[in-house]
Write an enzyme that holds these catalytic residues in place. Sequence first.
Site, short mmCIF file in Angstrom:
data_model
loop_
_atom_site.label_atom_id
_atom_site.label_comp_id
_atom_site.label_asym_id
_atom_site.label_seq_id
_atom_site.Cartn_x
_atom_site.Cartn_y
_atom_site.Cartn_z
N CYS A 1 0.83 -1.21 0.00
CA CYS A 1 0.00 0.00 0.00
C CYS A 1 0.86 1.25 0.00
O CYS A 1 1.44 1.61 1.04
CB CYS A 1 -0.92 -0.01 1.23
SG CYS A 1 -1.91 1.48 1.37
N CYS B 1 -0.51 4.09 2.25
CA CYS B 1 -0.28 3.88 3.70
C CYS B 1 1.19 4.07 4.06
O CYS B 1 1.50 4.65 5.09
CB CYS B 1 -0.66 2.46 4.12
SG CYS B 1 -2.13 1.79 3.36
N ASP B 2 2.10 3.57 3.24
CA ASP B 2 3.50 3.45 3.66
C ASP B 2 4.47 4.33 2.88
O ASP B 2 5.65 4.41 3.25
CB ASP B 2 3.96 1.98 3.52
CG ASP B 2 3.15 1.06 4.41
OD1 ASP B 2 2.67 1.53 5.45
OD2 ASP B 2 2.99 -0.12 4.06
#
Length: 318
Positions: free
Chosen positions: A139, A142-143
């Site tokens: 992701c 997200c990261d």
Amino acid sequence: MSQAVAVKKDLVIVGGGPAGLSAAIYAQRSLLDAVTLEREALGGQVILTNEIDNYPGVPNADGFSLVDAMQRQATELGAEVAMDPVEAIDRDESTGRLLVRTATTSYDAAAVIVAAGAQPRRAGFKGEERFAGHGVSYCATCDGMFYRGKQVFVIGGGNSAAEEALFLTRFASKVTLLVRKDHLRAQSALVQELDENDKVEVRLLTSLVAVDGGELPSRLTLRDNATGNTYEETYDEGSFGVFVFVGRVPETGLVDGLVDLDEAGYVVTDERMATSTPGLFVAGDVREKPLRQIVTAAADGAVAATSAAAYLGRPVEG
Ligand code: NDP
């Protein structure tokens, strides 16, 4: 846990992504007593997407805001939405009703729509599980921020890999796209953007074989698929990340044995989203179809809810 009394429902919708929420909206409009059950956060895969530019009428949307608006629309229309992971779906052969069991509740439903979506596919290199969440990610939204000023390697050659590689250039000092074949599958416009971006290196005919290191990755083993030769690249520990975007695996576990699957493992439906089990419909990425997009997921959800209403003999939205 005791689940003595099953809660009766006209319709249980499994999954709170665009397909499930669209089904929830249409179920309200057909006045069905319905509940939508989601496992984790509402939104499914769409909340992993930072930028969506092909959902008609909502230019430059981000996944989270789009699905948040869908959820508000559903609940404002009176839809019941619960975070309660579904553990099993069974058919009562004597009544033809469908029993949906969650961790806390049993539902006795006249119809069910499964819109459970798909999960990221693993690429299969050595060290993938070991470093998942510590150097290997699925992701970018997200990261990505954890790789500010660092190098990232992106695996895959489809639209997801191309889009996420471009997104990662906002943070990373360099993005290396590893494509196993001699060409990308991504749309031409995205391939052109990759070509034009100075931070992006596209390595065709290259597979990631292994990631090694200590607590965080420090070494990659790569294979040149033209020659079959492998080679290693060593970096400072934690100075790079690997992002995997190699397709998705449909979430069909709950309907195993109740539906027909195609060769790739997707649920076979007719154009009304009906499966081989009466009263059981599916919508979104979990089903066999030529185009998996938010707009087609939402359309599937609308059709599935309308078909469920028709199956229940309820007035159908005109
Ligand atoms: P795709 O199935 O389209 O592409 C997967 C890519 O990963 C391919 O390049 C494939 O290579 C490669 N791959 C598969 N397995 C491995 C492996 N083990 N190791 C290395 N590479 C591997 O998946 P996507 O997730 O990109 O897209 C899924 C769907 O969503 C598609 O229909 C896509 O069009 C759609 N989508 C659309 C977007 C948009 O329109 N904006 C954005 C994102 C997704 P190979 O070609 O060799 O098989």
